[in-house]
Write a protein that holds these residues in place. Structure first.
Motif, PDB file in Angstrom:
ATOM      1  N   LEU A   4      35.885  42.126  41.173  1.00  0.00           N
ATOM      2  CA  LEU A   4      36.214  40.725  40.899  1.00  0.00           C
ATOM      3  C   LEU A   4      36.594  40.637  39.434  1.00  0.00           C
ATOM      4  O   LEU A   4      35.820  41.039  38.561  1.00  0.00           O
ATOM      5  CB  LEU A   4      35.014  39.824  41.189  1.00  0.00           C
ATOM      6  CG  LEU A   4      34.455  39.874  42.618  1.00  0.00           C
ATOM      7  CD1 LEU A   4      33.145  39.087  42.701  1.00  0.00           C
ATOM      8  CD2 LEU A   4      35.461  39.326  43.608  1.00  0.00           C
ATOM      9  N   VAL A   5      37.783  40.122  39.161  1.00  0.00           N
ATOM     10  CA  VAL A   5      38.273  40.061  37.786  1.00  0.00           C
ATOM     11  C   VAL A   5      38.666  38.633  37.456  1.00  0.00           C
ATOM     12  O   VAL A   5      39.602  38.080  38.047  1.00  0.00           O
ATOM     13  CB  VAL A   5      39.470  41.001  37.583  1.00  0.00           C
ATOM     14  CG1 VAL A   5      39.949  40.925  36.141  1.00  0.00           C
ATOM     15  CG2 VAL A   5      39.097  42.434  37.949  1.00  0.00           C
ATOM     16  N   GLU A   6      37.936  38.052  36.511  1.00  0.00           N
ATOM     17  CA  GLU A   6      38.196  36.672  36.098  1.00  0.00           C
ATOM     18  C   GLU A   6      39.214  36.624  34.960  1.00  0.00           C
ATOM     19  O   GLU A   6      39.330  37.568  34.172  1.00  0.00           O
ATOM     20  CB  GLU A   6      36.904  35.988  35.606  1.00  0.00           C
ATOM     21  CG  GLU A   6      35.780  35.949  36.602  1.00  0.00           C
ATOM     22  CD  GLU A   6      34.773  37.061  36.409  1.00  0.00           C
ATOM     23  OE1 GLU A   6      33.617  36.903  36.846  1.00  0.00           O
ATOM     24  OE2 GLU A   6      35.150  38.099  35.807  1.00  0.00           O
ATOM     25  N   PHE A  35      32.367  32.067  45.011  1.00  0.00           N
ATOM     26  CA  PHE A  35      31.564  31.180  44.168  1.00  0.00           C
ATOM     27  C   PHE A  35      31.963  31.328  42.706  1.00  0.00           C
ATOM     28  O   PHE A  35      32.387  32.396  42.262  1.00  0.00           O
ATOM     29  CB  PHE A  35      30.074  31.534  44.307  1.00  0.00           C
ATOM     30  CG  PHE A  35      29.586  31.562  45.721  1.00  0.00           C
ATOM     31  CD1 PHE A  35      29.521  32.752  46.426  1.00  0.00           C
ATOM     32  CD2 PHE A  35      29.193  30.394  46.358  1.00  0.00           C
ATOM     33  CE1 PHE A  35      29.077  32.777  47.740  1.00  0.00           C
ATOM     34  CE2 PHE A  35      28.748  30.417  47.664  1.00  0.00           C
ATOM     35  CZ  PHE A  35      28.688  31.601  48.352  1.00  0.00           C
ATOM     36  N   TRP A  36      31.720  30.260  41.959  1.00  0.00           N
ATOM     37  CA  TRP A  36      31.751  30.295  40.501  1.00  0.00           C
ATOM     38  C   TRP A  36      30.366  29.914  39.987  1.00  0.00           C
ATOM     39  O   TRP A  36      29.790  28.916  40.418  1.00  0.00           O
ATOM     40  CB  TRP A  36      32.788  29.325  39.948  1.00  0.00           C
ATOM     41  CG  TRP A  36      34.193  29.780  40.097  1.00  0.00           C
ATOM     42  CD1 TRP A  36      35.082  29.411  41.061  1.00  0.00           C
ATOM     43  CD2 TRP A  36      34.887  30.706  39.244  1.00  0.00           C
ATOM     44  NE1 TRP A  36      36.273  30.047  40.866  1.00  0.00           N
ATOM     45  CE2 TRP A  36      36.189  30.843  39.752  1.00  0.00           C
ATOM     46  CE3 TRP A  36      34.531  31.408  38.085  1.00  0.00           C
ATOM     47  CZ2 TRP A  36      37.151  31.670  39.163  1.00  0.00           C
ATOM     48  CZ3 TRP A  36      35.472  32.230  37.512  1.00  0.00           C
ATOM     49  CH2 TRP A  36      36.758  32.354  38.034  1.00  0.00           C
ATOM     50  N   TYR A  37      29.871  30.742  39.078  1.00  0.00           N
ATOM     51  CA  TYR A  37      28.616  30.493  38.381  1.00  0.00           C
ATOM     52  C   TYR A  37      28.921  30.388  36.887  1.00  0.00           C
ATOM     53  O   TYR A  37      29.986  30.800  36.422  1.00  0.00           O
ATOM     54  CB  TYR A  37      27.643  31.668  38.579  1.00  0.00           C
ATOM     55  CG  TYR A  37      26.994  31.766  39.925  1.00  0.00           C
ATOM     56  CD1 TYR A  37      27.701  32.193  41.031  1.00  0.00           C
ATOM     57  CD2 TYR A  37      25.642  31.457  40.087  1.00  0.00           C
ATOM     58  CE1 TYR A  37      27.089  32.309  42.282  1.00  0.00           C
ATOM     59  CE2 TYR A  37      25.020  31.568  41.325  1.00  0.00           C
ATOM     60  CZ  TYR A  37      25.750  31.999  42.404  1.00  0.00           C
ATOM     61  OH  TYR A  37      25.130  32.110  43.635  1.00  0.00           O
ATOM     62  N   ARG A  38      27.950  29.887  36.134  1.00  0.00           N
ATOM     63  CA  ARG A  38      28.065  29.907  34.682  1.00  0.00           C
ATOM     64  C   ARG A  38      26.703  30.154  34.056  1.00  0.00           C
ATOM     65  O   ARG A  38      25.661  29.860  34.658  1.00  0.00           O
ATOM     66  CB  ARG A  38      28.680  28.608  34.148  1.00  0.00           C
ATOM     67  CG  ARG A  38      27.864  27.358  34.363  1.00  0.00           C
ATOM     68  CD  ARG A  38      28.678  26.140  33.918  1.00  0.00           C
ATOM     69  NE  ARG A  38      27.946  24.884  34.132  1.00  0.00           N
ATOM     70  CZ  ARG A  38      28.481  23.681  33.967  1.00  0.00           C
ATOM     71  NH1 ARG A  38      29.748  23.552  33.596  1.00  0.00           N
ATOM     72  NH2 ARG A  38      27.742  22.599  34.173  1.00  0.00           N
ATOM     73  N   GLN A  39      26.775  30.687  32.842  1.00  0.00           N
ATOM     74  CA  GLN A  39      25.541  31.060  32.148  1.00  0.00           C
ATOM     75  C   GLN A  39      25.717  30.878  30.650  1.00  0.00           C
ATOM     76  O   GLN A  39      26.740  31.253  30.079  1.00  0.00           O
ATOM     77  CB  GLN A  39      25.192  32.525  32.448  1.00  0.00           C
ATOM     78  CG  GLN A  39      23.849  32.971  31.932  1.00  0.00           C
ATOM     79  CD  GLN A  39      23.478  34.362  32.410  1.00  0.00           C
ATOM     80  OE1 GLN A  39      24.345  35.181  32.715  1.00  0.00           O
ATOM     81  NE2 GLN A  39      22.190  34.638  32.496  1.00  0.00           N
ATOM     82  N   VAL A  92      29.678  31.244  29.825  1.00  0.00           N
ATOM     83  CA  VAL A  92      30.429  32.331  30.456  1.00  0.00           C
ATOM     84  C   VAL A  92      30.473  32.026  31.944  1.00  0.00           C
ATOM     85  O   VAL A  92      29.436  31.781  32.565  1.00  0.00           O
ATOM     86  CB  VAL A  92      29.794  33.705  30.206  1.00  0.00           C
ATOM     87  CG1 VAL A  92      30.590  34.794  30.924  1.00  0.00           C
ATOM     88  CG2 VAL A  92      29.712  33.994  28.717  1.00  0.00           C
ATOM     89  N   TYR A  93      31.671  32.024  32.495  1.00  0.00           N
ATOM     90  CA  TYR A  93      31.867  31.713  33.908  1.00  0.00           C
ATOM     91  C   TYR A  93      32.101  32.999  34.690  1.00  0.00           C
ATOM     92  O   TYR A  93      32.922  33.837  34.298  1.00  0.00           O
ATOM     93  CB  TYR A  93      33.052  30.759  34.072  1.00  0.00           C
ATOM     94  CG  TYR A  93      32.707  29.338  33.683  1.00  0.00           C
ATOM     95  CD1 TYR A  93      32.517  28.990  32.349  1.00  0.00           C
ATOM     96  CD2 TYR A  93      32.548  28.349  34.645  1.00  0.00           C
ATOM     97  CE1 TYR A  93      32.170  27.701  31.986  1.00  0.00           C
ATOM     98  CE2 TYR A  93      32.210  27.046  34.296  1.00  0.00           C
ATOM     99  CZ  TYR A  93      32.021  26.738  32.964  1.00  0.00           C
ATOM    100  OH  TYR A  93      31.688  25.454  32.609  1.00  0.00           O
ATOM    101  N   ARG A 107      32.968  40.268  35.531  1.00  0.00           N
ATOM    102  CA  ARG A 107      32.398  40.442  34.200  1.00  0.00           C
ATOM    103  C   ARG A 107      32.288  39.127  33.446  1.00  0.00           C
ATOM    104  O   ARG A 107      31.643  39.070  32.396  1.00  0.00           O
ATOM    105  CB  ARG A 107      33.230  41.430  33.400  1.00  0.00           C
ATOM    106  CG  ARG A 107      33.123  42.850  33.921  1.00  0.00           C
ATOM    107  CD  ARG A 107      33.767  43.834  32.973  1.00  0.00           C
ATOM    108  NE  ARG A 107      33.543  45.201  33.373  1.00  0.00           N
ATOM    109  CZ  ARG A 107      33.914  46.252  32.658  1.00  0.00           C
ATOM    110  NH1 ARG A 107      34.507  46.094  31.502  1.00  0.00           N
ATOM    111  NH2 ARG A 107      33.670  47.473  33.100  1.00  0.00           N
ATOM    112  N   GLY A 108      32.939  38.102  33.935  1.00  0.00           N
ATOM    113  CA  GLY A 108      32.842  36.802  33.316  1.00  0.00           C
ATOM    114  C   GLY A 108      33.968  36.511  32.344  1.00  0.00           C
ATOM    115  O   GLY A 108      34.616  37.410  31.818  1.00  0.00           O
ATOM    116  N   THR A 109      34.176  35.216  32.128  1.00  0.00           N
ATOM    117  CA  THR A 109      35.153  34.766  31.158  1.00  0.00           C
ATOM    118  C   THR A 109      34.552  33.608  30.366  1.00  0.00           C
ATOM    119  O   THR A 109      33.925  32.708  30.941  1.00  0.00           O
ATOM    120  CB  THR A 109      36.477  34.359  31.843  1.00  0.00           C
ATOM    121  OG1 THR A 109      37.456  34.028  30.861  1.00  0.00           O
ATOM    122  CG2 THR A 109      36.313  33.185  32.804  1.00  0.00           C
TER     123      THR A 109
END
Length: 115
Positions: A4-6, A35-39, A92-93, A107-109
């Motif tokens: 998965l590449v954001e 899904f989309w998560y964020r941190q 970071v999403y 890896r997040g963006t």
């Protein structure tokens, strides 16, 4: 192997918009929920939005009416259109899916909302 590449993160002013995209490979994309998560630093990773294989969408209350999740099964891509962005959307999403009994992550963006 599932990848998965954001893409699409960046710096935006409050009230602005960004569109995140996530390209999936290694799965039969059309069969899987996305899904989309964020941190944010020091906090747990939280679910923001989800879309099922038959296009049912769900959102956390804080982004309803501002964010839209969509999927393109031909391009194996899930997107998150983010409007009316606020400083507390800074995070970071991460893109995620469930497949083969596992949860997979990109890896997040980074999204930063600041004036």
């Amino acid at each position: 192997q599932v990848y998965l590449v954001e893409s699409g993160g960046g710096l935006v002013r409050p009230g602005g918009s960004l569109r995140l995209s996530c390209r999936a490979s290694g799965i039969n994309f059309r069969l899987h929920p996305m899904f989309w998560y964020r941190q944010t630093p020091g906090k747990q990773r939280d679910l923001v939005a989800g879309i099922t294989s038959d296009n049912n969408r769900s959102y956390v209350d804080s982004v309803k009416d501002r964010f839209v999740i969509s999927r393109d099964n031909v391009r194996a891509t899930v997107s998150l259109q983010m409007n009316s962005l606020r400083p507390d959307d800074t995070a970071v999403y991460y893109c995620s899916t469930n497949a083969r009994g596992n949860q997979y992550w990109g890896r997040g963006t980074q999204v930063t909302v600041s004036s």
